[in-house]
Design a protein around this motif. Structure first.
Motif, PDB file in Angstrom:
ATOM      1  N   ILE A  64      10.257  13.775 -31.773  1.00 27.77           N
ATOM      2  CA  ILE A  64      10.348  15.078 -31.100  1.00 27.77           C
ATOM      3  C   ILE A  64      11.413  15.044 -30.004  1.00 27.77           C
ATOM      4  N   ALA A  65      11.417  13.970 -29.217  1.00 34.76           N
ATOM      5  CA  ALA A  65      12.440  13.824 -28.173  1.00 34.76           C
ATOM      6  C   ALA A  65      13.832  13.768 -28.785  1.00 34.76           C
ATOM      7  N   ALA A  66      13.980  13.034 -29.881  1.00 37.30           N
ATOM      8  CA  ALA A  66      15.276  12.932 -30.556  1.00 37.30           C
ATOM      9  C   ALA A  66      15.728  14.295 -31.081  1.00 37.30           C
ATOM     10  N   SER A  67      14.794  15.093 -31.566  1.00 37.73           N
ATOM     11  CA  SER A  67      15.130  16.427 -32.083  1.00 37.73           C
ATOM     12  C   SER A  67      15.696  17.315 -30.979  1.00 37.73           C
TER      13      SER A  67
ATOM     14  N   LEU B  51       7.869  11.983 -40.804  1.00 38.09           N
ATOM     15  CA  LEU B  51       8.525  12.075 -39.498  1.00 38.09           C
ATOM     16  C   LEU B  51       9.917  12.680 -39.621  1.00 38.09           C
ATOM     17  N   THR B  52      10.610  12.373 -40.711  1.00 37.58           N
ATOM     18  CA  THR B  52      11.935  12.946 -40.940  1.00 37.58           C
ATOM     19  C   THR B  52      11.843  14.453 -41.140  1.00 37.58           C
ATOM     20  N   VAL B  53      10.816  14.908 -41.868  1.00 38.44           N
ATOM     21  CA  VAL B  53      10.608  16.350 -42.062  1.00 38.44           C
ATOM     22  C   VAL B  53      10.396  17.035 -40.712  1.00 38.44           C
ATOM     23  N   VAL B  54       9.599  16.410 -39.844  1.00 35.42           N
ATOM     24  CA  VAL B  54       9.375  16.965 -38.501  1.00 35.42           C
ATOM     25  C   VAL B  54      10.699  17.102 -37.756  1.00 35.42           C
ATOM     26  N   CYS B  55      11.536  16.053 -37.838  1.00 38.22           N
ATOM     27  CA  CYS B  55      12.831  16.082 -37.143  1.00 38.22           C
ATOM     28  C   CYS B  55      13.728  17.183 -37.697  1.00 38.22           C
ATOM     29  N   VAL B  56      13.840  17.278 -39.019  1.00 40.31           N
ATOM     30  CA  VAL B  56      14.693  18.297 -39.635  1.00 40.31           C
ATOM     31  C   VAL B  56      14.217  19.700 -39.264  1.00 40.31           C
ATOM     32  N   LEU B  57      12.899  19.933 -39.340  1.00 37.39           N
ATOM     33  CA  LEU B  57      12.360  21.249 -38.997  1.00 37.39           C
ATOM     34  C   LEU B  57      12.623  21.605 -37.537  1.00 37.39           C
TER      35      LEU B  57
ATOM     36  N   VAL C 123      14.929  20.311 -35.390  1.00 41.66           N
ATOM     37  CA  VAL C 123      16.359  20.475 -35.072  1.00 41.66           C
ATOM     38  C   VAL C 123      16.836  21.845 -35.536  1.00 41.66           C
ATOM     39  N   GLY C 124      16.438  22.246 -36.759  1.00 40.28           N
ATOM     40  CA  GLY C 124      16.833  23.563 -37.253  1.00 40.28           C
ATOM     41  C   GLY C 124      16.285  24.682 -36.390  1.00 40.28           C
ATOM     42  N   LEU C 125      14.998  24.605 -36.055  1.00 46.64           N
ATOM     43  CA  LEU C 125      14.364  25.650 -35.249  1.00 46.64           C
ATOM     44  C   LEU C 125      14.962  25.707 -33.843  1.00 46.64           C
TER      45      LEU C 125
ATOM     46  N   SER D 164      16.948  11.395 -39.051  1.00 43.48           N
ATOM     47  CA  SER D 164      17.213  12.811 -38.766  1.00 43.48           C
ATOM     48  C   SER D 164      17.562  13.566 -40.031  1.00 43.48           C
ATOM     49  N   GLY D 165      17.380  12.924 -41.194  1.00 44.06           N
ATOM     50  CA  GLY D 165      17.649  13.584 -42.467  1.00 44.06           C
ATOM     51  C   GLY D 165      19.095  13.420 -42.898  1.00 44.06           C
TER      52      GLY D 165
END
Length: 287
Positions: free
Chosen positions: A17-20, A88-94, A96-98, A137-138
């Motif tokens: 989450i922090a990385a996103s 976890l990658t899906v969480v990051c991609v979602l 970052v996009g949002l 991060s995808g």
């Protein structure tokens, strides 16, 4: 999932989450205001959006473009890299996009060189934080991890060259000055990842100790690596000495050395960077 594994998973989630937030901030405060294209699928998404704006007069949401591009890499991640890493990658991609679509833009500087250098630092730090959480991060990060698992070595330079090809297309469409600054951005980002992500870096340990069996058992339990015992004569005191030889991943060095000191405070440890390795070497699963 055991309690310890569950705690570890939520720690990894917090890091992702922090990385996103860091990566979304990089896009909003460096890449877009500076008119450059960040690396990976985020950069490809920005390039596609720029093409739509330039040639069709519409501006699709970043999230829509980015999510679509990541479908195939996420399948590769689920198939070959593991379920928890993929989740976890899906969480990051979602995220970052949002966040890229809803966060306010706060430009830091308009100087393109500063945007390229410091934007690359932030971008590399965000990606590295994901990798430290055993996630990604995808996009091209998944490709780099997949290639790394197959080849057993760092493949970020290959991904950098792939990004250069994409950014060259951006240069043809929108001008070479932005493309060249974007390549600087990606180069800096790749160097930060090289410095922080050590999964595929190897180090050789030469350990002179009076407790070789205890230290070997510790190495086997902590890292699942083997070791070789040598016996020789110390030249100064002409006494028999025992030396263990083992090769570890760079991220295993700190805990192993701490354990060695706990077992034998007088142990002499020589650590050497291993550039090439040919043979069986245990690599911890990604998930």
């Amino acid at each position: 999932m055991g309690r310890k594994k569950q705690q570890n998973f939520w720690l990894r989630m917090a890091m992702v989450i922090a990385a996103s937030f860091v990566m979304a901030f990089t896009i909003k405060s460096f890449a877009r205001p500076g008119g450059i294209f960040s690396g990976g699928f985020n950069g490809i998404s920005l390039l596609i959006i720029a093409c739509f704006e330039q040639f069709a007069g519409i501006s699709p949401p970043f999230a829509l473009v980015n999510y679509t591009l990541n479908l195939i890499p996420l399948y590769i991640s689920f198939r070959y890299l593991g379920r928890r890493l993929t989740a976890l990658t899906v969480v990051c991609v979602l995220l970052v996009g949002l966040l890229t679509d809803v966060m306010p833009a706060v430009p830091i500087t308009q100087d393109p060189l500063l945007v390229a250098v410091f934007g690359g630092i932030f971008n590399g730090a965000g990606i590295s934080l994901c990798l430290l959480a055993n996630a990604s991060s995808g996009g091209t990060d998944i490709i780099a991890l997949f290639m790394g698992e197959i080849k057993g070595r760092d493949c970020w330079n290959a991904v950098f060259l792939l990004n250069v090809v994409v950014l060259s297309i951006a240069g043809l469409l929108f001008g070479w000055d932005k493309a060249l600054y974007s390549i600087i951005f990606q180069f800096v980002s790749t160097q930060v990842i090289h410095a922080l992500h050590k999964r595929y870096q190897r180090h050789t340990l030469w350990i002179i100790t009076e407790h070789p069996e205890e230290i070997y058992q510790m190495i086997a339990e902590v890292t699942n690596h083997d070791a070789t015992l040598f016996k020789g004569i110390g030249c100064y005191k002409r006494q028999e000495r025992k030396m263990l030889y083992s090769i570890l991943s760079a991220d295993e060095l700190k805990p192993v050395c701490a354990h060695i000191r706990a077992i034998d405070p007088k142990a002499f440890i020589n650590i050497q960077r291993t550039e090439m390795l040919n043979g069986r070497f245990y690599q911890r699963p990604t998930d």
